[in-house]
Write a protein that holds these residues in place. Structure first.
Motif, PDB file in Angstrom:
ATOM      1  N   GLU A  32      -8.931   3.168 -13.573  1.00 42.97           N
ATOM      2  CA  GLU A  32      -7.990   3.106 -14.686  1.00 42.97           C
ATOM      3  C   GLU A  32      -7.527   4.514 -15.044  1.00 42.97           C
ATOM      4  O   GLU A  32      -8.333   5.423 -15.218  1.00 42.97           O
ATOM      5  CB  GLU A  32      -8.655   2.451 -15.888  1.00 42.97           C
ATOM      6  N   LYS A  79       4.950   3.297 -20.659  1.00 42.49           N
ATOM      7  CA  LYS A  79       5.824   3.092 -19.510  1.00 42.49           C
ATOM      8  C   LYS A  79       6.033   1.604 -19.262  1.00 42.49           C
ATOM      9  O   LYS A  79       5.105   0.802 -19.440  1.00 42.49           O
ATOM     10  CB  LYS A  79       5.209   3.722 -18.244  1.00 42.49           C
ATOM     11  N   ASN A 130       6.141  -1.668 -17.132  1.00 41.64           N
ATOM     12  CA  ASN A 130       5.308  -2.170 -16.025  1.00 41.64           C
ATOM     13  C   ASN A 130       3.889  -1.625 -16.050  1.00 41.64           C
ATOM     14  O   ASN A 130       3.083  -1.954 -15.166  1.00 41.64           O
ATOM     15  CB  ASN A 130       5.940  -1.905 -14.661  1.00 41.64           C
ATOM     16  N   ALA A 131       3.548  -0.780 -17.040  1.00 46.69           N
ATOM     17  CA  ALA A 131       2.158  -0.360 -17.202  1.00 46.69           C
ATOM     18  C   ALA A 131       1.376  -1.516 -17.832  1.00 46.69           C
ATOM     19  O   ALA A 131       1.925  -2.586 -18.130  1.00 46.69           O
ATOM     20  CB  ALA A 131       2.089   0.891 -18.073  1.00 46.69           C
ATOM     21  N   LYS A 172       0.696  -6.983 -18.912  1.00 55.23           N
ATOM     22  CA  LYS A 172       1.763  -6.161 -18.346  1.00 55.23           C
ATOM     23  C   LYS A 172       2.907  -5.967 -19.353  1.00 55.23           C
ATOM     24  O   LYS A 172       3.346  -6.922 -20.000  1.00 55.23           O
ATOM     25  CB  LYS A 172       2.303  -6.816 -17.083  1.00 55.23           C
ATOM     26  N   TYR A 177      -2.146   2.022 -20.052  1.00 55.16           N
ATOM     27  CA  TYR A 177      -2.835   2.571 -18.880  1.00 55.16           C
ATOM     28  C   TYR A 177      -2.260   1.962 -17.603  1.00 55.16           C
ATOM     29  O   TYR A 177      -1.482   0.992 -17.621  1.00 55.16           O
ATOM     30  CB  TYR A 177      -4.347   2.308 -18.962  1.00 55.16           C
ATOM     31  N   GLU A 178      -2.647   2.532 -16.477  1.00 56.03           N
ATOM     32  CA  GLU A 178      -2.276   2.041 -15.154  1.00 56.03           C
ATOM     33  C   GLU A 178      -3.540   1.872 -14.316  1.00 56.03           C
ATOM     34  O   GLU A 178      -4.559   2.508 -14.585  1.00 56.03           O
ATOM     35  CB  GLU A 178      -1.353   3.029 -14.436  1.00 56.03           C
TER      36      GLU A 178
END
Length: 614
Positions: free
Chosen positions: A517, A548, A550-551, A567, A606-607
């Motif tokens: 993550e 962001k 799509n994060a 998402k 987060y991504e």
């Protein structure tokens, strides 16, 4: 099932086939102790396991600690560890499969009574070296014995056909030999009952012949050898028998179990004997199926036809498939409005082992997809819709699920295809590979031979999910391009112990991708708007980092976790769509499948990113 023709030239069915009640095959497994046996469906953490086993987690942790295993409540136990602990506490253990709409086609079972089973035709694949007469043999068989077809006047429309020999039907799976064989295995589809290996009498076994044998042995399919071109000078049967024996395919004449037929496809010699051998082998195998129920089977191929829409080439494995049947093929369903055989002749019904082409589906399935038929259209349609929705949901949650450790639940196996410059290198490499001993792992050397990597090696690697190692060899650019298109990586080595190091790293999981993550920022929700088409829009201020599109988002409400791995579907500043915005800025965003925001919620952004260990 009977088909009657009425006076108006319409066909009317008297359908006596028994139905498949799909819902009755769903199975929910209750994890826990039942009659002294601990039942489970997948691996559990120590915390989960202790609760289901009704034992203190401290006792389990202590037991493992004394075994030299450091662990905590969140440690995921593998099947071996769970079984060992169950026995320690006086319980037997058993793993069961929970069946739902996702895995129903792979796990549905048909309890056909023995008295309802009748003989079915064998399914045969012919394989061999490119110049040894495989095509000539198939042509010789087709020209003389194709069912309902005049000799020499055959129009193939699907990848299989049938021949008749002494009142016995044989289904030939007509695709390029070993390549097709491995492709079917790659899709989990064991279509073939018997493999016929063609060997030229004047040439003996070639690399492609050996590869074909490897595929058949790997699939545990009976082999019949047809030695072709017996009319040519230079035939050396003893040499061929020795070569076959070296591949653990010992001819009957040498005391083995493999039937060998000698002949000439061009001169029509040995064709009858070969068909006789196929029938004999199939009788020993006692191939049977129930034709008196609705059908199930597997997809050979599928495509989109300009005139007919989605069409699928199917193989009926059991039951009888009929026109107007309601069918589920993979994730698609429909009513069969047209069905043709291998000669494009329209048919009304197809018994077991019959290849057909159908139209009427609402989408194009994939080769290898399993299929079933039921008389309940509503049930089938609902199941297809649930399977499609589940497939979409899996795509959404796939990234988050990769955070969890996988492949540590059972013995880790690695399949290897090894090609080297000479036999000495092969033997040395085998010796080194045999010396690798890592607890809980197993190495399967499914092919080892001299010579460069071939497309057949790549096909087998895809089928067996194998590593491909090349030692002191250069890879043909065409083969390398093919491997890349198949998603297969070729590892090149010049030092023997580098091969050992590579295998050990794979077995220990050091080459497995690690997903971690990556924190991006944090926002506070300050205002909410309702929108009829997109749901709830959360107006927020970025209090650190950035947000962001799509994060992923994790929402906290008064320090309590509300949702995670959600998402970010859309992100706007005013009416303008934006890709991201940073600390101190205000924006509005929506989440997929979540609308229950409250002003004051704190959202971590987060991504999930992939890291590869060195």
């Amino acid at each position: 099932m009977k088909v009657k023709k009425t006076k108006k030239n319409n066909y009317k069915r008297t359908d006596n086939r028994s139905n498949i009640d799909i819902k009755s095959h769903f199975k929910k497994v209750e994890v826990g102790i039942k009659n002294g046996v601990f039942i489970f469906v997948n691996n559990l953490t120590i915390d989960e396991f202790s609760k289901k086993l009704k034992k203190p987690s401290t006792e389990i942790i202590k037991y493992l600690f004394l075994k030299g295993i450091n662990c905590n409540l969140n440690t995921l136990l593998n099947e071996e560890q769970m079984g060992e602990i169950c026995l320690e506490f006086g319980y037997d253990f058993k793993k069961e499969v929970q069946i739902n709409e996702d895995n129903i086609l792979d796990n549905i079972s048909f309890d056909d009574k023995q008295e309802n089973l009748t003989k079915r035709p064998p399914i045969v694949t012919v394989m061999g070296h490119v110049d040894h007469g495989k095509t000539s043999l198939l042509d010789a068989i087709r020209k003389t014995r194709v069912v309902d077809t005049e000799a020499g006047n055959i129009t193939q429309s699907i990848g299989a056909y049938q021949v008749e020999w002494k009142d016995n039907l044989i289904t030939f799976f007509d695709t390029p030999g070993h390549e097709a064989f491995s492709e079917m295995r790659a899709m989990g589809a064991d279509l073939t009952d018997i493999a016929v290996i063609v060997v030229a009498a004047d040439d003996g076994l070639k690399p492609q012949t050996e590869e074909a044998i490897d595929h058949a042995l790997f699939a545990k399919v009976p082999i019949i050898v047809f030695i072709n071109k017996m009319d040519k000078p230079g035939a050396n049967i003893d040499k061929i028998y020795a070569q076959l024996s070296d591949k653990n395919v010992v001819p009957e004449e040498w005391g083995g179990k493999t039937i060998v037929v000698k002949g000439s496809a061009i001169n029509q010699q040995g064709i009858g004997e070969l068909l006789e051998a196929i029938i004999l082998t199939s009788e020993i195998m006692e191939l049977k199926a129930n034709k008196d129920r609705v059908a199930n089977g597997i997809t050979i191929e599928a495509s989109l036809d300009k005139g007919e829409g989605p069409v699928a080439d199917l193989l009926v494995q059991s039951g009888t498939l009929a026109i107007n049947d309601y069918i589920l093929v993979g994730h698609y369903y429909g009513k069969i409005r047209k069905m043709v055989d291998y000669n494009r002749k329209e048919i009304k019904a197809a018994p077991p082992s019959t290849p057909v082409r159908i139209s009427g589906l609402n989408g194009v399935p994939s080769a290898g997809d399993k299929w079933i038929v039921t008389k309940n259209e509503k049930e089938l349609k609902e199941l297809a819709q649930r399977r499609q929705e589940s497939l979409k949901q899996k795509k959404y949650t796939n990234v988050a699920s990769k955070l969890k450790t996988v492949d540590d639940q059972k013995i880790k196996e690695v399949n290897i295809i090894l090609k080297a410059d000479n036999h000495g290198s092969i033997q040395a490499l085998k010796s080194v590979i045999d010396s690798i001993n890592i607890e809980g792992t197993k190495i399967n050397l499914i092919r080892s031979s001299v010579g460069s990597i071939t497309e057949s090696d790549i096909n087998l690697a895809r089928a067996a999910k194998a590593l491909v190692f090349s030692f002191n060899l250069k890879t043909n650019p065409t083969v390398l391009e093919f491997a890349n298109s198949m998603g297969i990586s070729i590892k090149n080595f010049s030092i023997i112990y580098d091969v050992k190091d590579e295998i050990e790293r794979v077995l220990k999981g050091k080459l497995d991708p690690v997903f971690v993550e990556k924190a991006l920022g944090q926002v506070e929700i300050r205002q909410l708007w309702k929108h009829s088409s997109v749901g709830t829009i959360a107006g927020c201020r970025v209090i650190s980092g950035e947000i962001k599109r799509n994060a992923l988002a994790r929402i906290y409400r008064k320090k309590e976790l509300i949702i995670e791995n959600a998402k970010i579907d859309s992100l706007k500043h005013g009416k303008e769509s934006i890709a991201s915005t940073s600390v101190g800025k205000e924006c509005g965003f929506t989440l997929e499948n979540f609308n229950a925001f409250i002003e004051g919620d704190i959202v971590d952004i987060y991504e999930i990113v992939e890291e590869t260990n060195d």
